[in-house]
Enzyme design. Sequence first.
Site, PDB file in Angstrom:
ATOM      1  N   ASP A 278       0.744  -1.319   0.022  1.00 36.68           N
ATOM      2  CA  ASP A 278       0.092  -0.135   0.050  1.00 36.68           C
ATOM      3  C   ASP A 278       0.617   1.516  -0.067  1.00 36.68           C
ATOM      4  OD1 ASP A 278      -2.231  -1.521   0.592  1.00 36.68           O
ATOM      5  OD2 ASP A 278      -1.899  -2.030   2.323  1.00 36.68           O
TER       6      ASP A 278
ATOM      7  N   LYS B 214       2.194   1.911  -5.107  1.00 36.42           N
ATOM      8  CA  LYS B 214       2.754   1.567  -6.216  1.00 36.42           C
ATOM      9  C   LYS B 214       1.791   1.686  -7.639  1.00 36.42           C
ATOM     10  CE  LYS B 214       3.132  -2.481  -4.500  1.00 36.42           C
ATOM     11  NZ  LYS B 214       2.782  -2.219  -2.946  1.00 36.42           N
TER      12      LYS B 214
ATOM     13  N   GLY C 135      -4.292  -4.389  -4.380  1.00 36.35           N
ATOM     14  CA  GLY C 135      -5.357  -3.263  -4.756  1.00 36.35           C
ATOM     15  C   GLY C 135      -4.523  -2.261  -5.058  1.00 36.35           C
ATOM     16  N   HIS C 136      -4.248  -1.970  -6.253  1.00 39.88           N
ATOM     17  CA  HIS C 136      -3.466  -0.755  -6.695  1.00 39.88           C
ATOM     18  C   HIS C 136      -4.469   0.156  -7.193  1.00 39.88           C
ATOM     19  CE1 HIS C 136       0.299  -3.670  -7.745  1.00 39.88           C
ATOM     20  NE2 HIS C 136      -0.278  -3.542  -6.448  1.00 39.88           N
TER      21      HIS C 136
ATOM     22  N   GLN D  79       1.808  -6.036  -2.994  1.00 40.96           N
ATOM     23  CA  GLN D  79       2.156  -6.205  -1.566  1.00 40.96           C
ATOM     24  C   GLN D  79       3.684  -5.344  -1.427  1.00 40.96           C
ATOM     25  OE1 GLN D  79       1.086  -9.636  -2.857  1.00 40.96           O
ATOM     26  NE2 GLN D  79      -0.587  -8.796  -2.280  1.00 40.96           N
TER      27      GLN D  79
END
Length: 442
Positions: A13, A16, A40-41, A224
Amino acid sequence: MSNIVVVGVQWGDEGKGKIVDLLTESADVVARYQGGHNAGHTVMIRNEKFILHVIPSGILHKGKTCIIGNGVVIDPKSLIEEIEGLKSRKIAIGKNLYISGRAHVIMPYHTMLDGKNEQAKGNKKIGTTGRGIGPAYVDKMSRVGFRMIDLLDSRGFKEKLKANLSDVNFLLEKKYHNTRLRPERVYSEYMRYADYLSPFITDAVVLVNNLIDKGKDVLFEGAQGTLLDIDHGTYPYVTSSSASAGGVCTGLGVSPKKIDGIVGVMKAYTTRVGGGPFPTELTDKLGEDIRLKGGEYGATTGRPRRCGWLDFVSLKHAIRINGFTSIALTKLDVLDEVDKLKVCTAYTYEDPYKRCECSKKGVACKFTDMPQDANVLEACKPVYKELPGWKTNTQGVKKLKDLPKQARAYIDYISESLNVNIDIISTGQRRDEVVVLKNPFK
Ligand code: IMP
């Protein structure tokens, strides 16, 4: 021609999604090498928010090739939903997306077992995303997993499913008092997914290496972060894949000789979601303020993230493992209202068993390298250095000289203490809210 890896430096988080999106402009190919839809990007394009889970962020750019590598685990149902969701927002998906036939498949029992295993752990739970990631990697290592290529062989799939379900149903019934999974039902569901996904399945090792050999620029997108890496993270409070730069080689079948640069994405403070040690965690009002200002809620699960100060001990560990050629520092603007900043430079630790020399002498141990044992890390106390805050709005600043002098001093302190080049500074959510001192592709 350059091939660049983008890796999270902390517990994920770090932002990225935005950095990958920014660098994708200079790349031809974006390839994911590990993790699954636990990631979750978040990417903001104009004022539109996109959250990607398993599809590389490059999909939001026209003309880029996106590859999901063998190191990724795929939940076909969730992937189809992701594809359909993007299509409904006018993102073209066709010959720009490829899935490795060697990538492992998340089965319904993986998701069920993820939940059951967590429940059974009580207060020692990892706080997983509940997406079946760990159990899918367990099956991969146990050599009983399904790979995407197996979806294309209906007869083989059926036989293997029968064999796997006889073990899984034993566990579900006897250990967890759950109802059995019916092979026919899982089979017909997965054959529907196979029909949909088969045009995307390919030999991604051949594909990515051919593209590299043709001189295309490849961006390897990590999910991650290093401290969640199965080998190098705060085990057992980690994810089940190789999130650090080394994962590119195994997770895509790319030689280390072909990697030209490694960009570490580092948040200007620290967050962590789920359980596990976090020495610099702020459990007070300031932690809450940072969470609110930084929108620190999980993009996949919506869980509030734990927030804290920057931690040089863990950052040094991440830098050593990845060998970053440059750093993208993100969310600097979130610290705009903080009066005084703290940075952890070491940990102290009182050994309850009095095993070490320090405790025999009656003094606390001091760590400047990260301890290997999560229980020790949990008991570590941070030693802080204080730096002045800037109390000025920096959101959207695009030039280094326009940042307040205390913000530049904070950046210089990080860069000099950790001996890293901070080449990108993100000052907001939007794509253009950024200071780019050096583009790693150029
Ligand atoms: P799993 O990956 O769902 O097995 O979860 C293992 C640990 O990794 C938990 O602490 C999760 O909260 C954490 N985790 C997994 N994916 C992400 C991510 O994308 N960002 C931050 N933490 C994550």
